[in-house]
Design an enzyme around this catalytic site. Sequence first.
Site, PDB file in Angstrom:
ATOM      1  N   GLN A 146      61.072  50.747   4.702  1.00 34.47           N
ATOM      2  CA  GLN A 146      62.432  50.767   5.207  1.00 34.47           C
ATOM      3  C   GLN A 146      62.461  50.574   6.721  1.00 34.47           C
ATOM      4  OE1 GLN A 146      65.136  50.756   3.392  1.00 34.47           O
ATOM      5  NE2 GLN A 146      66.424  50.556   5.212  1.00 34.47           N
ATOM      6  N   ALA A 167      70.097  50.945   6.199  1.00 33.61           N
ATOM      7  CA  ALA A 167      69.871  52.335   6.595  1.00 33.61           C
ATOM      8  C   ALA A 167      68.675  52.457   7.534  1.00 33.61           C
ATOM      9  CB  ALA A 167      69.627  53.198   5.361  1.00 33.61           C
ATOM     10  N   SER A 172      67.477  56.353   3.834  1.00 31.64           N
ATOM     11  CA  SER A 172      67.720  55.389   2.770  1.00 31.64           C
ATOM     12  C   SER A 172      67.787  56.050   1.397  1.00 31.64           C
ATOM     13  CB  SER A 172      66.624  54.326   2.765  1.00 31.64           C
ATOM     14  OG  SER A 172      66.713  53.515   1.605  1.00 31.64           O
ATOM     15  N   HIS A 174      67.107  54.586  -1.237  1.00 32.44           N
ATOM     16  CA  HIS A 174      65.967  54.081  -2.005  1.00 32.44           C
ATOM     17  C   HIS A 174      64.730  54.957  -1.852  1.00 32.44           C
ATOM     18  CE1 HIS A 174      67.679  50.269  -3.463  1.00 32.44           C
ATOM     19  NE2 HIS A 174      68.388  50.292  -2.346  1.00 32.44           N
ATOM     20  N   ASP A 181      68.982  48.816  -7.285  1.00 28.70           N
ATOM     21  CA  ASP A 181      69.896  47.686  -7.142  1.00 28.70           C
ATOM     22  C   ASP A 181      69.749  46.796  -8.367  1.00 28.70           C
ATOM     23  OD1 ASP A 181      70.656  48.561  -4.619  1.00 28.70           O
ATOM     24  OD2 ASP A 181      69.156  47.344  -3.596  1.00 28.70           O
ATOM     25  N   GLU A 230      79.150  47.922  -2.133  1.00 31.75           N
ATOM     26  CA  GLU A 230      77.960  47.411  -2.815  1.00 31.75           C
ATOM     27  C   GLU A 230      78.068  47.640  -4.314  1.00 31.75           C
ATOM     28  OE1 GLU A 230      74.389  48.962  -1.170  1.00 31.75           O
ATOM     29  OE2 GLU A 230      74.725  48.092   0.800  1.00 31.75           O
ATOM     30  N   HIS A 233      74.613  48.621  -6.218  1.00 30.49           N
ATOM     31  CA  HIS A 233      73.745  49.749  -5.866  1.00 30.49           C
ATOM     32  C   HIS A 233      74.047  50.957  -6.743  1.00 30.49           C
ATOM     33  CE1 HIS A 233      71.349  52.092  -2.781  1.00 30.49           C
ATOM     34  NE2 HIS A 233      71.982  53.058  -3.421  1.00 30.49           N
TER      35      HIS A 233
END
Length: 262
Positions: A146, A167, A172, A174, A181, A230, A233
């Site tokens: 990231q 981010a 993040s 993730h 995603d 988004e 996401h």
Amino acid sequence: MRYSYVIHLVMVFLIILAGCSDPAGDEDRTGEDNDGHDTSLEKKEQGDEEPSAGEASEGSGENDGLITVEEPASTNVVVNKSRKLPDGYTPPDLVVPDVAFYFDEFHPKKQMRKEAARELESLFQGAKEAGVDLVAASGYRSYERQKKIYQDNVDKRGKEEANKVSAQPGTSEHQTGLAMDVSSAEVAFKLVEDFNQTEEGAWLEQNAYRYGFVIRYPEGKTEITGYSYEPWHLRYVGRDVAADIHEQNETLEEYFGFYPKE
């Protein structure tokens, strides 16, 4: 003599032509993905207690002014522009869900927390039974990855624009291992807002909560989440919480009372 000369010219032409071609690279077909807070892939079992709204039992970031969450492994953890994961955090029990991805080879971004992965499999199966073909694109992302992605966005867009779509490392979704995603062939497996106009995007918006997922950055909520819309996401929070959030049309920030501070 003339024959040899012609052969020589043909060979030279082929060499030049080959030199103009782009060699196949190792990158994904649609490029490197960022935090899921961008418009394309080029560019996002312990401690499951639900935090109370406005909960103050958090550790403070030392120098960045951010709050460090105390239960990063909770399925209800909230990370955003004000709340970060502990330094060096790696989620437990990462596995690869048995769903369709837009690429075949193994990559860490195929992974999710085990509980979230199993529910993602159920979601994909439900979509298939409804005649909808979803494709997974990007799940877990380490702090180091990231950091690189965020810096790439800053280099390309400038920090102000980068912060709208990507981010900062440590904040993040993730990195929690609870996000994925998704995309579809109709939008060439890209992460674009037009995904919400596809059959797949529409099905997700109406049904993701049934499997414990929410659209983490919904339309019209940018001032609350800090990020652009988004539709691709997905964030796992468990079926009960997801149903409440869907029914109330809220974000995680609204539901748990954790608003990002600019």
